[in-house]
Design an enzyme around this catalytic site. Structure first.
Site, PDB file in Angstrom:
ATOM      1  N   HIS A 244      72.953 -40.069  20.560  1.00 56.45           N
ATOM      2  CA  HIS A 244      71.496 -40.038  20.647  1.00 56.45           C
ATOM      3  C   HIS A 244      71.119 -39.935  22.123  1.00 56.45           C
ATOM      4  O   HIS A 244      71.644 -40.676  22.956  1.00 56.45           O
ATOM      5  CB  HIS A 244      70.885 -41.291  20.027  1.00 56.45           C
ATOM      6  CG  HIS A 244      69.427 -41.151  19.751  1.00 56.45           C
ATOM      7  ND1 HIS A 244      68.483 -41.184  20.749  1.00 56.45           N
ATOM      8  CD2 HIS A 244      68.743 -40.966  18.604  1.00 56.45           C
ATOM      9  CE1 HIS A 244      67.280 -41.012  20.220  1.00 56.45           C
ATOM     10  NE2 HIS A 244      67.414 -40.884  18.924  1.00 56.45           N
ATOM     11  N   ARG A 290      69.616 -32.475  19.283  1.00 53.95           N
ATOM     12  CA  ARG A 290      70.100 -33.656  19.997  1.00 53.95           C
ATOM     13  C   ARG A 290      71.322 -33.395  20.862  1.00 53.95           C
ATOM     14  O   ARG A 290      71.453 -33.965  21.950  1.00 53.95           O
ATOM     15  CB  ARG A 290      70.432 -34.772  18.994  1.00 53.95           C
ATOM     16  CG  ARG A 290      69.205 -35.447  18.427  1.00 53.95           C
ATOM     17  CD  ARG A 290      69.601 -36.514  17.439  1.00 53.95           C
ATOM     18  NE  ARG A 290      68.436 -37.232  16.954  1.00 53.95           N
ATOM     19  CZ  ARG A 290      68.467 -38.148  16.001  1.00 53.95           C
ATOM     20  NH1 ARG A 290      69.611 -38.434  15.427  1.00 53.95           N
ATOM     21  NH2 ARG A 290      67.373 -38.767  15.605  1.00 53.95           N
ATOM     22  N   ARG A 386      74.040 -33.029  13.516  1.00 54.88           N
ATOM     23  CA  ARG A 386      73.056 -33.447  12.520  1.00 54.88           C
ATOM     24  C   ARG A 386      71.634 -33.166  12.998  1.00 54.88           C
ATOM     25  O   ARG A 386      71.261 -33.508  14.116  1.00 54.88           O
ATOM     26  CB  ARG A 386      73.201 -34.949  12.247  1.00 54.88           C
ATOM     27  CG  ARG A 386      72.146 -35.521  11.317  1.00 54.88           C
ATOM     28  CD  ARG A 386      72.391 -36.989  11.066  1.00 54.88           C
ATOM     29  NE  ARG A 386      72.112 -37.800  12.227  1.00 54.88           N
ATOM     30  CZ  ARG A 386      70.939 -38.400  12.475  1.00 54.88           C
ATOM     31  NH1 ARG A 386      69.940 -38.234  11.630  1.00 54.88           N
ATOM     32  NH2 ARG A 386      70.790 -39.152  13.545  1.00 54.88           N
TER      33      ARG A 386
END
Length: 538
Positions: A244, A290, A386
């Site tokens: 993240h 991300r 993702r």
């Protein structure tokens, strides 16, 4: 003294996936839901952003599918993506029916195809499609589902139960591979109990605790992946670990995540001198996927020798910030950071395990009677990276699909006969737990240094050498001393670390979350990395 327990369905994990499966099954099935800590100790409770789904009149299944495929960098399995997205509205409707208090739209009649609930947009999405409960969506979902589960007489919720290993016919020397139950440490008694079950469901979350810096709670040790591998299940794409981009950088903050939605609502990433930089790395700037954002931040920090970068949303009205991000506002304020007036110091941290136990659309693994759902799995949805807020969606869609499949088979599957108790006759109490603490720290540090955001062949070789030595030490320790939560988690984490390293060494390209300086370009056609355990198929 150890005990024997019998249930129709044993669910290992008490997060979004596990609770959804338990609540979807009918009340005539006896269900046990295990949590190795408190029921709220998993990742679900801490999820801030929301759930991606096609809900708005202007959005389409094809658009959500395309955004997911783009983010997945060529490795998504389109059938899995389409299956998940096509069931997204149904899953959200089920959550609404359970009573999840999603944030309502103040202007549901707006011209862009307004929906009853507020939808936000996050990195990689071409539409507003993230349904949320302010910035504490995970807590809202978890609390609602937990309350529902407590009202179900057939659901037994058990805390402080640590699964040690699965019990299979092969493990017992029988012909066949069926999963029959699990050995589970009861932390209160210190004994390992035997759980008999017609079906076992791994809903244990991911493995981000393998890294030194993570946004995840302490429980994310890859337990489900490790247990499934030892039982004979294949694993896939474990080299793709999502970092993240924005975790709060503060010595007392530990691992507090700053939700993606802050950037979705206009937050800007800046260098220590106040200069923006994301436009140099991607056309979508702060709204890039991300993996791009995390690598950009990592690059700038290393280039400048900076401890962190800054996420600034202070140009938005203070009332807007407090209304949309109350959790982030309060948590930052507790550390002396007023996000309505100043930027937030942030760093990347390990956040999500995109690979896992190989399953198909019903959550079935390679072993009959054993299912896996949620972050423990490799479904093909996420590919090499993702897409934001697809993870919770995957939990609900696959948990419900697995529940329907279990129900179809329940009447045809007998409860296993008497299983042998756990044998602790050859082990003693440990007086050397410092070894566990030392190995735990060493493992997470070399994984961060050598198998992190940017990799090389030499770094991976060093990591593999180190992890093999650790595995040998841990196996010896495990064979001679009574099991504890720390030992079980270290054993699982070291095994998953080895699987991650092996997967990364097999991928001779850079793609999505796997970036290596030795192979900077992608290779066509893209291939999944599937590892097969020694016991599989022999």
């Amino acid at each position: 003294m150890s005990h024997h327990h019998r249930h129709d369905v044993l669910v290992i994990g008490s997060g979004a996936a596990g609770l959804t499966l338990a609540l979807t099954l009918p009340e005539h099935l006896r269900i046990a839901v295990l949590s190795k800590g408190s029921l709220a100790s998993g990742s679900t409770y801490w999820a801030q952003g929301g759930v991606a789904a096609v809900l708005d009149d202007t959005d389409t299944v094809d658009s959500h599918v395309q955004d997911t495929l783009v983010a997945g960098a060529g490795l998504c399995r389109e059938d899995a993506v389409r299956f998940t997205v096509e069931h997204s509205r149904e899953a959200i409707q089920w959550l609404i029916e359970q009573g999840v208090p999603f944030t309502r739209d103040e202007d549901p009649g707006r011209e862009d195809g307004g929906f009853e609930f507020h939808l936000t947009r996050e990195g990689g999405h071409s539409h507003r499609r993230i349904i949320h409960a302010a910035d504490a969506t995970g807590a809202a979902i978890f609390n609602t589902l937990l309350e529902k589960a407590r009202q179900r007489p057939n659901v037994e919720l058990l805390e402080q139960r640590v699964a040690v290993d699965l019990i299979t016919e092969r493990r017992l020397g029988q012909t066949g591979d069926r999963c029959l139950g699990a050995y589970v440490l009861d932390r209160a008694s210190g004994e390992v109990d035997t759980y008999h079950a017609r079906f076992v469901v791994l809903a244990c979350g991911g493995a981000s605790k393998v890294y030194l810096y993570t946004s995840n709670p302490d429980s994310t040790c890859g337990d489900g992946i490790a247990m499934a591998w030892r039982a004979g299940c294949r694993v896939g794409n474990l080299e793709f670990n999502q970092f993240h981009p924005t975790c709060l950088y503060h010595p007392q903050a530990k691992s507090f995540l700053i939700t993606e939605a802050v950037r979705g609502e206009g937050g800007l990433l800046k260098l220590p001198n106040g200069e923006r930089f994301m436009q140099r790395f991607h056309s979508r700037a702060e709204l890039a996927p991300r993996d791009v954002v995390a690598r950009a931040i990592d690059h700038e920090m290393k280039r400048l020798g900076a401890d962190c970068v800054y996420l600034d949303i202070s140009h938005k009205p203070a009332d807007f910030i407090k209304a949309h991000f109350p959790t982030v506002y309060d948590r930052c304020l507790a550390f002396g950071i007023d996000i309505t007036r100043e930027p937030i110091p942030v760093v990347p941290a390990a956040h999500y395990t995109c690979g896992g136990v190989v399953v198909e659309a019903r959550g079935r693994t390679d072993i009959p009677g054993l299912y896996a759902i949620g972050e423990t799995t490799f479904t093909g949805l996420h590919g090499a990276n993702r897409l934001a807020s697809n993870s919770l969606l995957e939990c609900f869609v696959y948990a419900r699909s697995a529940a329907f499949d279990i129900l179809e088979q329940a009447s045809l599957t007998p409860l296993p006969e008497q299983l042998p108790s756990w044998d602790a006759s050859q082990v003693t109490d440990s007086d050397e737990d410092v070894i566990i603490a030392h190995n735990w720290d060493e493992l997470r540090r070399f994984m961060w240094d050598y198998v992190g955001i940017v990799r090389t062949n030499k770094r991976l070789q060093r990591a593999q050498h180190r992890v093999r030595l650790l595995l040998s030490e841990i196996d010896e320790f495990y064979s001679n001393y009574k099991v504890s939560r720390d030992l079980i988690e270290l054993r699982n984490l070291a095994l998953v670390a080895d699987l991650i390293i092996r997967s990364a060494m097999q991928r001779h390209e850079s793609r999505g979350l796997h970036y290596t300086l030795d192979y900077p370009d992608p290779v066509d056609p893209p291939q999944d990395t599937i590892l097969v355990p020694p016991t599989y198929g022999d």
